[in-house]
Design an enzyme around this catalytic site. Structure first.
Site, PDB file in Angstrom:
ATOM      1  N   ASN A  46       0.818  -1.209   0.000  1.00 23.06           N
ATOM      2  CA  ASN A  46       0.000   0.000   0.000  1.00 23.06           C
ATOM      3  C   ASN A  46       0.856   1.266   0.000  1.00 23.06           C
ATOM      4  O   ASN A  46       0.344   2.367   0.187  1.00 23.06           O
ATOM      5  CB  ASN A  46      -0.925   0.025   1.225  1.00 23.06           C
ATOM      6  CG  ASN A  46      -1.998  -1.041   1.156  1.00 23.06           C
ATOM      7  OD1 ASN A  46      -2.425  -1.434   0.073  1.00 23.06           O
ATOM      8  ND2 ASN A  46      -2.439  -1.522   2.293  1.00 23.06           N
ATOM      9  N   HIS A 134     -15.086  -1.261   4.486  1.00 25.26           N
ATOM     10  CA  HIS A 134     -14.049  -2.023   5.172  1.00 25.26           C
ATOM     11  C   HIS A 134     -14.560  -2.651   6.469  1.00 25.26           C
ATOM     12  O   HIS A 134     -15.479  -2.138   7.118  1.00 25.26           O
ATOM     13  CB  HIS A 134     -12.870  -1.088   5.482  1.00 25.26           C
ATOM     14  CG  HIS A 134     -11.635  -1.781   5.942  1.00 25.26           C
ATOM     15  ND1 HIS A 134     -11.319  -1.922   7.275  1.00 25.26           N
ATOM     16  CD2 HIS A 134     -10.640  -2.391   5.253  1.00 25.26           C
ATOM     17  CE1 HIS A 134     -10.175  -2.566   7.391  1.00 25.26           C
ATOM     18  NE2 HIS A 134      -9.741  -2.869   6.184  1.00 25.26           N
ATOM     19  N   GLU A 178     -16.492   4.227   1.373  1.00 30.25           N
ATOM     20  CA  GLU A 178     -15.088   4.505   1.078  1.00 30.25           C
ATOM     21  C   GLU A 178     -15.059   5.348  -0.193  1.00 30.25           C
ATOM     22  O   GLU A 178     -15.961   5.249  -1.036  1.00 30.25           O
ATOM     23  CB  GLU A 178     -14.309   3.211   0.874  1.00 30.25           C
ATOM     24  CG  GLU A 178     -14.263   2.318   2.105  1.00 30.25           C
ATOM     25  CD  GLU A 178     -13.503   1.019   1.869  1.00 30.25           C
ATOM     26  OE1 GLU A 178     -12.487   1.043   1.149  1.00 30.25           O
ATOM     27  OE2 GLU A 178     -13.941  -0.009   2.404  1.00 30.25           O
ATOM     28  N   SER A 182     -10.940  -0.718  -1.451  1.00 27.93           N
ATOM     29  CA  SER A 182      -9.604  -1.301  -1.393  1.00 27.93           C
ATOM     30  C   SER A 182      -9.474  -2.645  -2.074  1.00 27.93           C
ATOM     31  O   SER A 182      -8.369  -3.057  -2.421  1.00 27.93           O
ATOM     32  CB  SER A 182      -9.171  -1.442   0.074  1.00 27.93           C
ATOM     33  OG  SER A 182     -10.062  -2.300   0.776  1.00 27.93           O
ATOM     34  N   ASP A 208     -14.373   7.359   3.931  1.00 29.50           N
ATOM     35  CA  ASP A 208     -13.058   6.834   4.296  1.00 29.50           C
ATOM     36  C   ASP A 208     -12.137   6.949   3.079  1.00 29.50           C
ATOM     37  O   ASP A 208     -12.340   6.293   2.067  1.00 29.50           O
ATOM     38  CB  ASP A 208     -13.190   5.377   4.737  1.00 29.50           C
ATOM     39  CG  ASP A 208     -11.890   4.810   5.298  1.00 29.50           C
ATOM     40  OD1 ASP A 208     -10.817   5.184   4.786  1.00 29.50           O
ATOM     41  OD2 ASP A 208     -11.948   3.998   6.234  1.00 29.50           O
ATOM     42  N   HIS A 211      -7.392   4.847   0.937  1.00 28.42           N
ATOM     43  CA  HIS A 211      -6.628   4.496  -0.265  1.00 28.42           C
ATOM     44  C   HIS A 211      -6.587   5.632  -1.284  1.00 28.42           C
ATOM     45  O   HIS A 211      -6.041   5.464  -2.373  1.00 28.42           O
ATOM     46  CB  HIS A 211      -7.207   3.228  -0.890  1.00 28.42           C
ATOM     47  CG  HIS A 211      -7.106   2.041   0.007  1.00 28.42           C
ATOM     48  ND1 HIS A 211      -6.019   1.194   0.013  1.00 28.42           N
ATOM     49  CD2 HIS A 211      -7.942   1.587   0.974  1.00 28.42           C
ATOM     50  CE1 HIS A 211      -6.203   0.248   0.924  1.00 28.42           C
ATOM     51  NE2 HIS A 211      -7.357   0.468   1.522  1.00 28.42           N
ATOM     52  N   LYS A 242      -0.472   4.366   4.353  1.00 23.10           N
ATOM     53  CA  LYS A 242      -0.437   3.841   2.986  1.00 23.10           C
ATOM     54  C   LYS A 242       0.390   4.790   2.118  1.00 23.10           C
ATOM     55  O   LYS A 242       1.610   4.758   2.180  1.00 23.10           O
ATOM     56  CB  LYS A 242      -1.865   3.629   2.498  1.00 23.10           C
ATOM     57  CG  LYS A 242      -2.589   2.555   3.338  1.00 23.10           C
ATOM     58  CD  LYS A 242      -3.993   2.324   2.924  1.00 23.10           C
ATOM     59  CE  LYS A 242      -4.610   1.131   3.660  1.00 23.10           C
ATOM     60  NZ  LYS A 242      -4.678   1.282   5.122  1.00 23.10           N
TER      61      LYS A 242
END
Length: 390
Positions: A46, A134, A178, A182, A208, A211, A242
């Protein structure tokens, strides 16, 4: 049966389903990892911008701290004796960068997601979450004890139907998603969520950016910046572990929400704070975030190439929209064996299986980083289809 036999039986069941996990014994060497004497290009990391391996950045940081080195531990919760100037400096810098009132730091993205929702949601709050959020968000929803429903992944007609039906039944509704998912590498439609917030006056948005932060946006502030949604998201959560090559997490929000979380969020109140030294490193990298645009552009070029080839070779739609490219094989055993073959050819690829992803969608999650070259990617693509035994 002894007290421990039950656990041994359950572990054997996981082995039979090719879902048994163990810690890998690996040595990191820049963008490569070494395992059992074999050097492999890391395609499971990541570290999206390749900053974790940048010796020059690390040296510049240490030279900057030559005269005054931050503490290596906070030794306490921030509410006791563990509050240091490094935290407040980073929080202020981030609030200014996002052009929001406040920012609050956490020990990890998991801490953030299991702490914020239980603090702000009650029986008069309905949480509406994307089906693929997640595991840490799911745990946070469960801990909140608030009623919740889940909408089909990125299905905004379904979400609208839920909001239309429920918005008069609750004091507030928190829509949770998100920005970049991910495991599938696709984006949420943040402008559409903002429109729902405008349409239904009691809707709040929880996004979120784990990523997305560092990777997207002209200033590297994430998908919300790229989609021009920064001012409208009530809880903009992200991590430093990440693309920003550090540790910890944050929420960008209004000042009243920050103050409320300080007074009610259990993982914040009852955890020893991050080491100030670590926070200083985070701030050092965050300051340099706008200057990583060339890395972001290179990563996007690599990603577009890999997505195009996977779609073409497998005669399927684009497998993702980002630098996370799922190579979906379906069967657990096939996925594990394909990953093993790629490792034998010098590519550190890992199988992702249930319960991390839905049953029947086991995959190799190809995670590209900016320190991979075009030539290295082309060599990997050639091996990817040779090693696929599906």
């Amino acid at each position: 049966m002894s007290k421990s036999d039950y656990f041994a039986v359950q572990l054997e069941k996981l082995r039979q389903k090719e879902q048994y996990r163990r810690f890998p014994q690996i040595v990191h060497k820049g963008k490569f990892v070494e395992q059992n004497g074999r050097s492999m290009l890391n395609l499971a990391s990541n570290d999206y911008l390749g900053l974790a391996n940048d010796d020059a950045l690390q040296q510049a940081f240490l030279e900057k701290l030559a005269e005054k080195r931050p503490h290596f531990t906070s030794s306490s919760s921030r509410l006791l004796t563990g509050n240091f100037s490094e935290y407040e400096s980073l929080e202020q810098q981030m609030a200014e960068a996002f052009q929001r009132e406040a920012c609050l730091l956490f020990n990890s993205g998991y801490h953030a997601n299991i702490g914020i929702l239980p603090a702000v949601a009650n029986k008069q709050t309905l949480i509406v979450a994307d089906k693929l959020v997640h595991a840490s968000i799911i745990d946070g929803i469960r801990l909140s004890d608030a009623p919740f429903v889940r909408y089909r992944h990125n299905d905004y007609a379904h979400l609208h139907e839920i909001l239309q039906k429920q918005h008069l039944n609750y004091e507030r509704i928190i829509v949770v998603t998100e920005s970049l998912f991910s495991m599938d590498g696709d984006f949420a439609d943040l402008p559409q969520l903002v429109e729902f917030k405008r349409q239904f006056g009691n809707v709040m948005l929880y996004v979120d950016e784990a990523h997305g932060i560092g990777v997207y946006g002209e200033q590297g502030l994430g998908v919300a910046e790229q989609m021009n949604c920064l001012p409208y998201i009530d809880f903009l959560v992200g991590t430093f572990g990440k693309a920003l090559a550090s540790m910890g997490a944050y929420v960008v929000c209004d000042q009243v929400i920050k103050d409320y979380l300080i007074n009610t969020m259990r993982p914040l109140i009852f955890s020893t704070a991050l080491p100030p030294f670590n926070v200083a490193w985070t701030e050092f990298l965050f300051e340099k975030r706008p200057h990583f645009q060339a890395k972001r552009q290179h990563l996007m070029q690599l990603s577009a190439r890999l997505r195009h080839v996977v779609a073409e070779k497998l005669n399927m739609p684009m497998p993702s929209e980002s630098h996370i490219v799922p190579f979906i094989l379906g069967d657990n055993q096939c996925t594990v064996q394909t990953a093993q073959r790629l490792q034998q050819q010098g590519y550190y690829c890992l199988p992702i299986r249930p319960p991390t992803v839905p049953v029947g969608t086991s995959r190799i999650r190809l995670s590209l980083t900016a320190d991979i070259t075009h030539d290295e990617l082309e060599q990997f693509i050639e091996q990817l289809f040779l090693c696929n035994i599906n």
